[in-house]
Each structure stands twice: as C-alpha cells, then as structure tokens.
Design an enzyme around this catalytic site. Structure first.
Site, short mmCIF file in Angstrom:
data_model
loop_
_atom_site.label_atom_id
_atom_site.label_comp_id
_atom_site.label_asym_id
_atom_site.label_seq_id
_atom_site.Cartn_x
_atom_site.Cartn_y
_atom_site.Cartn_z
N LYS A 189 186.74 64.40 32.07
CA LYS A 189 186.09 65.51 31.01
C LYS A 189 187.86 65.95 30.30
O LYS A 189 187.80 66.15 28.87
CB LYS A 189 185.00 66.27 31.15
CG LYS A 189 183.80 65.82 31.35
CD LYS A 189 182.79 66.45 32.24
CE LYS A 189 181.49 66.02 32.30
NZ LYS A 189 180.65 66.58 33.22
N GLN A 225 178.89 71.87 35.31
CA GLN A 225 178.91 70.60 36.27
C GLN A 225 177.76 70.59 37.34
O GLN A 225 177.44 71.43 38.32
CB GLN A 225 180.02 70.10 37.02
CG GLN A 225 180.03 68.81 37.70
CD GLN A 225 180.05 67.75 36.65
OE1 GLN A 225 180.74 67.49 35.35
NE2 GLN A 225 179.29 66.83 36.88
N ASP A 239 175.45 69.42 26.78
CA ASP A 239 174.62 68.54 27.46
C ASP A 239 173.47 67.97 26.97
O ASP A 239 172.55 67.26 27.36
CB ASP A 239 174.50 69.12 29.04
CG ASP A 239 175.53 68.56 29.82
OD1 ASP A 239 176.04 67.50 29.65
OD2 ASP A 239 175.68 69.28 30.85
#
Length: 295
Positions: A58, A102, A131
């Site tokens: 990322k 995460q 997300d």
C-alpha cells in the site's frame, strides 16, 4: 501453474498486473493535476507477516501515484481504547483523506488485547472509510449509489470491464458470502444487470451451480476447489482466492490447469485480482479527497 501461461493461453488470461498498471497510471495523472495531494493513513497493529506485506504494498502504491502515505505501527498489545483514540485523531485531521486499519487485528491468543474489530470499523468516519466496511457505506453499495466501493469486488468489476466481458443478462455465480468480498461482489454484479447466485458452505451441488454460470467468481478460500469439469465451456472465471497448495505454492480457489482450457477468460493467481485490490484502494482515497473538497 506453468510459467508460460500467457503464451499458452493468450487472450484467455485476464492480466491483472497489466490492467492494474494502466489503472494506476490514470490515477497518477489525476493526482498530478491536483493542488493538494490525497493522503492515506494506514494503521497496523502487531507483527503479522502477511499484514506487513500488504502494508508495504500500500505504501508503494501511494508513492507510485503521488499520494501521501502515513503509516502508524502499533505494538501487538495495543488496547482498543488506544486504537480508537488514534482513529478519532485521524478522523479530525483535515489533511487525512482516507483511513485504513489493517485486518485482522491480533487475537488474545497471539498476545493481543482483544480488540473488537466491529468497533474499530465503526469508528472510522464514513467519508474516510476507504475500505468501504462501515454500515453506511455498505448500505450505499446495496442501493447502488456508493461513492466508496469495497476494493476487491470493485477491482473484479474493472477487470471484467476492461477485458470486454458483458455482464448484463449473464448468469453470475459468486462462491463465498463474506462481508468483504462475496456479498458486495454479488451486489456490484447485480447493479450491472447480471442474474446472481451466491453459493456457500451450505449450498447443495456446487458443481451443478457452476455449470450453469456464464461468470464464476470464486472467493471461498479453499485451494483448487473449482475444477475444469465444473465449468461451463466458454465461461469467464475470476479467482479471488489466495491459498497454498500441498507443495506450499501460491494458488487460488480455482484449479487453473484444468479450468483454463475450458474457460473463455480466466484470472491467474498470482497476477490476477490481487494487483487490482490496492489499485482500487488508491481510487477510493482519491475519491474521498475529492468528496472532501480537494482539487
């Protein structure tokens, strides 16, 4: 998987690496034209090796398209209160456009403090939820008016579109019903007028369901579950799985060697869906920045 699959199967292969590279180049062009660059904050708790790899990827993705990447590394024993306090700080920070925590978070068994992942997801501001896990954003996915889309399903849609796959009127089978992939994948296909079936661990006669499908999206997490005799000749097969086979080699939910000769198009593992997931995270971050007024 044979090393020469691109030579062997030619246009059957949906090349996720190539499509992701083209997609990121488009994002980079858009970012370069902005006065203030989008900013993504990534929080990682603990030392899970797979999570460490994802976070590095990322960071590289942000650098590649010219975005600002902010990384917060927290120890395994971080408490829920401490994590929520950091999220609250990032929610209030006007320079931060996207927030990603995460997952999975460390379990008690692994030395973690027992953080409630649901509470963490709910703590991220909806407009910074890159997300697209928050209930509000999930609701918009259902309604078909979402600005932020779940990264892996959205990546699959881009792969289908850029490979010339028509969805309207096609029978689409999604194997897997997770909140992260299976359920939103079904919704995105439905919004493109596909006829959708969702299969799962309780579904009866999975091979029969597969043989009826024009498009199969396998996202169940079982190595080589889908074999060539289960696939309708000419079907499009998208493999979201990321597993290890009996030899420890990376593989998907699809037995590539038996399915590729039958399918009209297929994604490999690795090199298929995976590269698109982070690309869509970058797209969501850019979208979030624009929704917040950055130009």
């Amino acid at each position: 998987m044979a090393e020469n699959i691109y030579e062997k199967y030619g246009n059957k292969i949906i090349d996720g690496k190539r499509i992701a590279a083209e997609y990121r180049a488009e994002i980079a062009t858009e970012v370069a034209a902005m006065e203030r660059k989008p900013s993504l904050a990534v929080i990682i708790v603990g030392e899970d090796p797979a999570s460490q790899v994802y976070v590095r990827n990322k960071e590289r993705g942000c650098a590649e398209v010219g975005m600002t990447s902010l990384l917060y590394r927290l120890p395994t024993e971080t408490t829920e209160e401490e994590l929520l306090r950091l999220i609250e700080h990032l929610n209030a920070d006007s320079d931060v456009d996207g927030i990603l925590v995460q997952l999975p978070l460390p379990s008690v068994r692994d030395g973690g403090s027992g953080i409630d992942e649901g509470a963490v997801i709910a703590a991220v501001s909806p407009e910074k939820d890159v997300d697209a896990f928050r209930a509000e954003n999930v609701g918009h996915i259902m309604l078909g008016d979402a600005q932020l889309l779940p990264c892996t399903p959205a990546g699959v849609m881009v792969l289908l579109e850029r490979s010339g796959v028509e969805i309207e009127g096609k029978r689409c089978l999604v194997i897997g019903r997770s909140n992260i992939v299976g359920k939103p994948m079904a919704m995105l296909l439905l919004h493109k007028s596909g006829t959708i079936t969702v299969a799962h661990s309780r579904s009866r006669d999975l091979p029969a369901l597969c043989r009826e499908a024009d498009i199969v999206v396998a996202a169940v997490g079982r190595a080589k579950l889908i074999t060539g005799d289960m696939i309708k000749p000419g079907a499009v097969v998208i493999d979201v799985g990321m597993n290890r086979d009996e030899n420890g080699k990376l593989c998907g939910d699809v037995d590539f060697d038996s399915v590729a000769p039958v399918a009209s198009k297929i994604t490999p593992v690795p090199g298929g869906v995976g590269p698109m997931t982070i690309s869509m995270l970058l797209r969501n971050t850019l979208t979030a920045a624009r929704l917040r007024g950055k130009k």
